[in-house]
Design an enzyme around this catalytic site. Structure first.
Site, mmCIF file in Angstrom:
data_model
loop_
_atom_site.group_PDB
_atom_site.id
_atom_site.type_symbol
_atom_site.label_atom_id
_atom_site.label_comp_id
_atom_site.label_asym_id
_atom_site.label_seq_id
_atom_site.Cartn_x
_atom_site.Cartn_y
_atom_site.Cartn_z
ATOM 1 C CG HIS A 6 -5.865 1.956 5.410
ATOM 2 N ND1 HIS A 6 -5.385 2.858 6.332
ATOM 3 C CD2 HIS A 6 -4.864 1.078 5.186
ATOM 4 C CE1 HIS A 6 -4.135 2.533 6.634
ATOM 5 N NE2 HIS A 6 -3.796 1.461 5.957
ATOM 6 N N GLY A 20 2.858 2.231 10.853
ATOM 7 C CA GLY A 20 3.851 3.297 10.697
ATOM 8 C C GLY A 20 4.632 3.610 11.962
ATOM 9 N N GLY A 26 5.120 1.332 4.563
ATOM 10 C CA GLY A 26 6.460 1.894 4.352
ATOM 11 C C GLY A 26 7.440 0.949 3.672
ATOM 12 C CD GLU A 49 -3.376 -2.301 7.386
ATOM 13 O OE1 GLU A 49 -2.284 -2.531 6.886
ATOM 14 O OE2 GLU A 49 -4.017 -1.271 7.152
ATOM 15 C CG ASN A 58 -1.716 1.230 1.400
ATOM 16 O OD1 ASN A 58 -1.735 2.093 0.520
ATOM 17 N ND2 ASN A 58 -2.399 1.361 2.532
HETATM 18 P P1 13P Z 1 3.208 0.334 7.645
HETATM 19 O O1 13P Z 1 3.683 -0.963 7.030
HETATM 20 O O2 13P Z 1 3.959 1.525 7.151
HETATM 21 O O3 13P Z 1 3.115 0.234 9.135
HETATM 22 O O4 13P Z 1 1.697 0.568 7.120
HETATM 23 C C1 13P Z 1 0.770 -0.452 7.241
HETATM 24 C C2 13P Z 1 -0.438 -0.082 6.503
HETATM 25 O O5 13P Z 1 -1.184 0.796 6.902
HETATM 26 C C3 13P Z 1 -0.718 -0.796 5.244
HETATM 27 O O6 13P Z 1 -2.011 -0.558 4.788
#
Ligand code: 13P
Length: 257
Positions: free
Chosen positions: A93, A174, A236, A168, A10
Protein backbone atom coordinates in the site's frame (compact mmCIF):
# COMPACT_ATOMS: atom_id res chain seq x y z
CA UNK A 1 -13.99 -17.60 -15.63
CA UNK A 2 -16.05 -14.66 -14.39
CA UNK A 3 -15.19 -13.97 -10.80
CA UNK A 4 -17.51 -12.32 -8.33
CA UNK A 5 -16.75 -8.63 -7.79
CA UNK A 6 -14.43 -8.25 -4.81
CA UNK A 7 -15.14 -5.40 -2.40
CA UNK A 8 -12.52 -5.01 0.30
CA UNK A 9 -12.60 -2.55 3.17
CA UNK A 10 -9.22 -1.25 4.38
CA UNK A 11 -9.84 0.21 7.82
CA UNK A 12 -6.26 1.52 8.03
CA UNK A 13 -5.46 2.71 11.59
CA UNK A 14 -9.10 3.07 12.56
CA UNK A 15 -11.12 0.80 14.79
CA UNK A 16 -11.29 -0.36 18.39
CA UNK A 17 -13.65 -2.99 19.74
CA UNK A 18 -16.40 -0.38 19.56
CA UNK A 19 -16.28 -0.96 15.77
CA UNK A 20 -17.19 -4.64 16.09
CA UNK A 21 -20.86 -3.75 15.75
CA UNK A 22 -20.10 -2.18 12.37
CA UNK A 23 -18.24 -5.31 11.26
CA UNK A 24 -21.22 -7.40 12.37
CA UNK A 25 -23.57 -5.22 10.33
CA UNK A 26 -21.28 -5.56 7.29
CA UNK A 27 -21.22 -9.34 7.72
CA UNK A 28 -25.01 -9.54 7.98
CA UNK A 29 -25.47 -7.34 4.92
CA UNK A 30 -22.92 -9.38 2.97
CA UNK A 31 -25.13 -12.42 3.47
CA UNK A 32 -27.77 -10.64 1.41
CA UNK A 33 -25.32 -9.79 -1.40
CA UNK A 34 -23.95 -13.18 -2.29
CA UNK A 35 -23.06 -12.09 -5.83
CA UNK A 36 -20.34 -9.94 -4.31
CA UNK A 37 -17.34 -11.12 -2.31
CA UNK A 38 -17.01 -8.77 0.65
CA UNK A 39 -13.92 -8.66 2.86
CA UNK A 40 -12.50 -6.48 5.62
CA UNK A 41 -8.92 -5.65 6.56
CA UNK A 42 -9.15 -4.15 10.06
CA UNK A 43 -6.17 -3.28 12.26
CA UNK A 44 -4.34 -6.36 13.61
CA UNK A 45 -6.09 -6.09 16.97
CA UNK A 46 -9.49 -6.72 15.40
CA UNK A 47 -8.60 -9.58 13.05
CA UNK A 48 -9.40 -12.34 15.50
CA UNK A 49 -12.55 -10.84 17.05
CA UNK A 50 -14.05 -10.18 13.62
CA UNK A 51 -12.98 -13.57 12.27
CA UNK A 52 -14.56 -15.32 15.27
CA UNK A 53 -17.95 -13.79 14.61
CA UNK A 54 -18.06 -13.42 10.84
CA UNK A 55 -20.19 -15.88 8.91
CA UNK A 56 -19.79 -14.46 5.42
CA UNK A 57 -16.94 -12.00 5.08
CA UNK A 58 -13.26 -12.89 4.96
CA UNK A 59 -10.92 -11.00 7.27
CA UNK A 60 -7.44 -9.91 6.29
CA UNK A 61 -4.47 -7.85 7.42
CA UNK A 62 -2.99 -4.64 6.05
CA UNK A 63 0.63 -5.80 6.13
CA UNK A 64 2.93 -8.54 7.39
CA UNK A 65 6.65 -9.07 7.93
CA UNK A 66 8.70 -10.85 5.28
CA UNK A 67 10.25 -13.32 7.73
CA UNK A 68 8.60 -16.19 9.60
CA UNK A 69 9.78 -15.06 13.02
CA UNK A 70 12.74 -13.61 14.86
CA UNK A 71 13.92 -10.63 16.87
CA UNK A 72 11.73 -8.01 15.18
CA UNK A 73 10.07 -6.00 17.91
CA UNK A 74 6.63 -4.78 16.96
CA UNK A 75 6.38 -6.82 13.76
CA UNK A 76 4.01 -9.63 12.88
CA UNK A 77 4.48 -12.55 10.52
CA UNK A 78 2.19 -13.94 7.83
CA UNK A 79 1.75 -17.15 9.84
CA UNK A 80 0.65 -15.11 12.88
CA UNK A 81 -2.04 -13.22 11.01
CA UNK A 82 -3.20 -16.49 9.42
CA UNK A 83 -3.36 -18.00 12.91
CA UNK A 84 -5.54 -15.06 14.02
CA UNK A 85 -7.98 -15.85 11.22
CA UNK A 86 -6.72 -13.73 8.33
CA UNK A 87 -7.32 -15.17 4.89
CA UNK A 88 -5.53 -12.44 2.96
CA UNK A 89 -3.13 -9.56 3.35
CA UNK A 90 -2.87 -6.19 1.63
CA UNK A 91 0.73 -5.53 0.54
CA UNK A 92 2.59 -2.60 -0.97
CA UNK A 93 0.00 0.00 0.00
CA UNK A 94 1.30 3.50 -0.79
CA UNK A 95 0.92 4.49 2.86
CA UNK A 96 3.34 1.71 3.86
CA UNK A 97 5.67 2.60 1.03
CA UNK A 98 5.64 6.25 2.20
CA UNK A 99 5.41 5.92 5.99
CA UNK A 100 7.77 2.95 6.31
CA UNK A 101 10.01 3.32 3.28
CA UNK A 102 8.94 -0.04 1.85
CA UNK A 103 10.51 -0.64 -1.54
CA UNK A 104 9.52 -3.09 -4.26
CA UNK A 105 12.01 -5.78 -3.21
CA UNK A 106 10.70 -5.82 0.36
CA UNK A 107 7.09 -5.88 -0.87
CA UNK A 108 7.94 -8.87 -3.07
CA UNK A 109 9.56 -10.68 -0.11
CA UNK A 110 6.42 -10.04 1.95
CA UNK A 111 4.27 -11.41 -0.87
CA UNK A 112 6.34 -14.59 -1.00
CA UNK A 113 6.05 -14.99 2.77
CA UNK A 114 2.29 -14.43 2.70
CA UNK A 115 1.77 -16.94 -0.12
CA UNK A 116 3.93 -19.49 1.71
CA UNK A 117 1.69 -19.04 4.76
CA UNK A 118 -1.34 -19.90 2.60
CA UNK A 119 -2.73 -16.38 2.43
CA UNK A 120 -4.22 -14.61 -0.56
CA UNK A 121 -2.57 -11.29 -1.36
CA UNK A 122 -3.84 -7.95 -2.56
CA UNK A 123 -0.90 -6.26 -4.23
CA UNK A 124 -1.24 -2.48 -4.39
CA UNK A 125 0.28 -0.21 -7.00
CA UNK A 126 -0.25 3.38 -8.03
CA UNK A 127 1.48 6.54 -9.13
CA UNK A 128 1.85 9.94 -7.45
CA UNK A 129 0.30 13.12 -8.79
CA UNK A 130 3.69 14.23 -10.11
CA UNK A 131 4.21 11.00 -12.03
CA UNK A 132 0.76 11.27 -13.60
CA UNK A 133 1.36 14.91 -14.56
CA UNK A 134 4.62 13.94 -16.23
CA UNK A 135 2.74 11.43 -18.39
CA UNK A 136 4.61 8.45 -16.95
CA UNK A 137 1.84 6.85 -14.88
CA UNK A 138 1.47 3.67 -16.95
CA UNK A 139 5.20 3.12 -17.23
CA UNK A 140 5.65 3.66 -13.48
CA UNK A 141 2.86 1.29 -12.44
CA UNK A 142 4.05 -1.46 -14.79
CA UNK A 143 7.54 -1.19 -13.37
CA UNK A 144 6.34 -1.07 -9.77
CA UNK A 145 4.12 -4.11 -10.20
CA UNK A 146 6.72 -6.14 -12.07
CA UNK A 147 9.23 -5.51 -9.28
CA UNK A 148 6.76 -6.07 -6.42
CA UNK A 149 5.05 -9.26 -7.60
CA UNK A 150 6.74 -12.63 -7.08
CA UNK A 151 7.94 -14.21 -10.32
CA UNK A 152 5.72 -16.76 -12.06
CA UNK A 153 7.98 -19.53 -10.73
CA UNK A 154 7.51 -18.32 -7.15
CA UNK A 155 3.73 -18.18 -7.52
CA UNK A 156 1.42 -21.02 -6.45
CA UNK A 157 -0.38 -22.91 -9.24
CA UNK A 158 -3.69 -21.19 -8.51
CA UNK A 159 -2.38 -17.67 -9.15
CA UNK A 160 -5.76 -16.19 -9.98
CA UNK A 161 -7.21 -17.47 -6.69
CA UNK A 162 -4.36 -16.17 -4.60
CA UNK A 163 -3.54 -12.82 -6.22
CA UNK A 164 -5.56 -9.64 -6.59
CA UNK A 165 -4.01 -6.43 -7.90
CA UNK A 166 -5.28 -3.11 -6.53
CA UNK A 167 -4.68 0.02 -8.60
CA UNK A 168 -4.68 2.94 -6.18
CA UNK A 169 -3.41 6.24 -7.59
CA UNK A 170 -1.90 8.03 -4.60
CA UNK A 171 -3.50 11.34 -5.51
CA UNK A 172 -6.99 9.78 -5.35
CA UNK A 173 -6.60 8.23 -1.89
CA UNK A 174 -8.55 10.01 0.82
CA UNK A 175 -9.05 13.11 -1.33
CA UNK A 176 -12.70 12.66 -2.22
CA UNK A 177 -11.76 12.74 -5.92
CA UNK A 178 -11.52 9.36 -7.60
CA UNK A 179 -9.61 8.87 -10.84
CA UNK A 180 -11.70 9.36 -13.97
CA UNK A 181 -13.23 6.28 -15.52
CA UNK A 182 -11.00 6.87 -18.58
CA UNK A 183 -7.85 6.86 -16.46
CA UNK A 184 -9.01 3.78 -14.55
CA UNK A 185 -9.89 1.97 -17.79
CA UNK A 186 -6.53 2.77 -19.39
CA UNK A 187 -4.54 1.66 -16.35
CA UNK A 188 -6.52 -1.52 -15.72
CA UNK A 189 -6.13 -2.56 -19.38
CA UNK A 190 -2.35 -2.06 -19.09
CA UNK A 191 -2.24 -4.02 -15.83
CA UNK A 192 -4.21 -6.83 -17.47
CA UNK A 193 -1.73 -6.97 -20.35
CA UNK A 194 1.16 -7.06 -17.88
CA UNK A 195 -0.43 -9.90 -15.86
CA UNK A 196 -0.89 -11.93 -19.05
CA UNK A 197 2.76 -11.27 -19.90
CA UNK A 198 3.95 -12.30 -16.44
CA UNK A 199 1.68 -15.25 -15.71
CA UNK A 200 0.39 -16.43 -19.08
CA UNK A 201 -2.95 -16.09 -20.80
CA UNK A 202 -5.01 -18.45 -18.65
CA UNK A 203 -3.96 -17.23 -15.19
CA UNK A 204 -3.17 -13.65 -16.13
CA UNK A 205 -6.67 -13.12 -17.54
CA UNK A 206 -8.34 -14.36 -14.39
CA UNK A 207 -6.52 -12.32 -11.73
CA UNK A 208 -8.85 -9.71 -10.33
CA UNK A 209 -7.84 -6.07 -10.70
CA UNK A 210 -9.63 -3.79 -8.26
CA UNK A 211 -9.61 0.00 -8.01
CA UNK A 212 -9.01 2.08 -4.87
CA UNK A 213 -9.06 5.81 -4.21
CA UNK A 214 -12.15 7.73 -3.01
CA UNK A 215 -14.65 5.03 -3.98
CA UNK A 216 -18.04 5.98 -2.52
CA UNK A 217 -21.59 4.69 -2.96
CA UNK A 218 -22.33 7.49 -5.44
CA UNK A 219 -19.39 6.90 -7.81
CA UNK A 220 -19.09 3.13 -7.40
CA UNK A 221 -21.49 2.06 -10.16
CA UNK A 222 -19.66 4.17 -12.78
CA UNK A 223 -16.31 2.73 -11.69
CA UNK A 224 -17.60 -0.88 -11.72
CA UNK A 225 -18.90 -0.38 -15.27
CA UNK A 226 -15.32 0.19 -16.51
CA UNK A 227 -13.89 -2.86 -18.31
CA UNK A 228 -11.33 -4.80 -16.24
CA UNK A 229 -12.53 -3.38 -12.92
CA UNK A 230 -13.19 -6.40 -10.72
CA UNK A 231 -14.07 -4.60 -7.51
CA UNK A 232 -12.79 -1.96 -5.11
CA UNK A 233 -10.39 -1.42 -2.24
CA UNK A 234 -12.21 1.05 -0.03
CA UNK A 235 -10.76 3.17 2.75
CA UNK A 236 -12.92 5.86 4.38
CA UNK A 237 -16.22 4.60 3.01
CA UNK A 238 -15.66 1.13 4.50
CA UNK A 239 -15.86 2.41 8.07
CA UNK A 240 -19.65 2.30 8.22
CA UNK A 241 -21.83 -0.59 7.09
CA UNK A 242 -24.17 1.83 5.32
CA UNK A 243 -21.63 3.35 2.96
CA UNK A 244 -19.59 0.17 2.51
CA UNK A 245 -22.60 -1.91 1.61
CA UNK A 246 -23.82 0.87 -0.67
CA UNK A 247 -20.67 0.18 -2.67
CA UNK A 248 -21.23 -3.60 -2.51
CA UNK A 249 -24.76 -3.10 -3.81
CA UNK A 250 -23.44 -1.06 -6.75
CA UNK A 251 -21.04 -3.93 -7.49
CA UNK A 252 -23.79 -6.51 -7.68
CA UNK A 253 -25.59 -4.67 -10.47
CA UNK A 254 -23.31 -4.39 -13.52
CA UNK A 255 -22.43 -8.06 -13.15
CA UNK A 256 -26.04 -9.22 -13.22
CA UNK A 257 -26.66 -8.83 -16.95
P1 13P B 1 -10.05 6.00 0.43
O1 13P B 1 -11.18 5.12 -0.03
O2 13P B 1 -10.27 6.58 1.79
O3 13P B 1 -9.66 7.00 -0.61
O4 13P B 1 -8.76 5.03 0.62
C1 13P B 1 -8.39 4.19 -0.41
C2 13P B 1 -7.36 3.27 0.08
O5 13P B 1 -6.23 3.66 0.32
C3 13P B 1 -7.73 1.86 0.29
O6 13P B 1 -6.62 1.05 0.49
Amino acid sequence: MTRRPYIVGNWKMYGTRAMLSEARAIDRAAQRHMKVEVALAPPYTLIHPIHREAEQIAVGAQDCHHQDGGAHTGDISAAMIADAGAKFVILGHSERRQDHGEGDALVRAKAEAALAAGLRIIMCCGESAGTRESGKAVEFVKQQLTASLPSAEAMPADIAERLTVAYEPIWAIGTGTAATTDDIGEMHACIRALLVDLFGEEQGRDVRIIYGGSVKPDNAAAIFAVPEVGGALVGGASLTADSFMGIALAASEPFEN
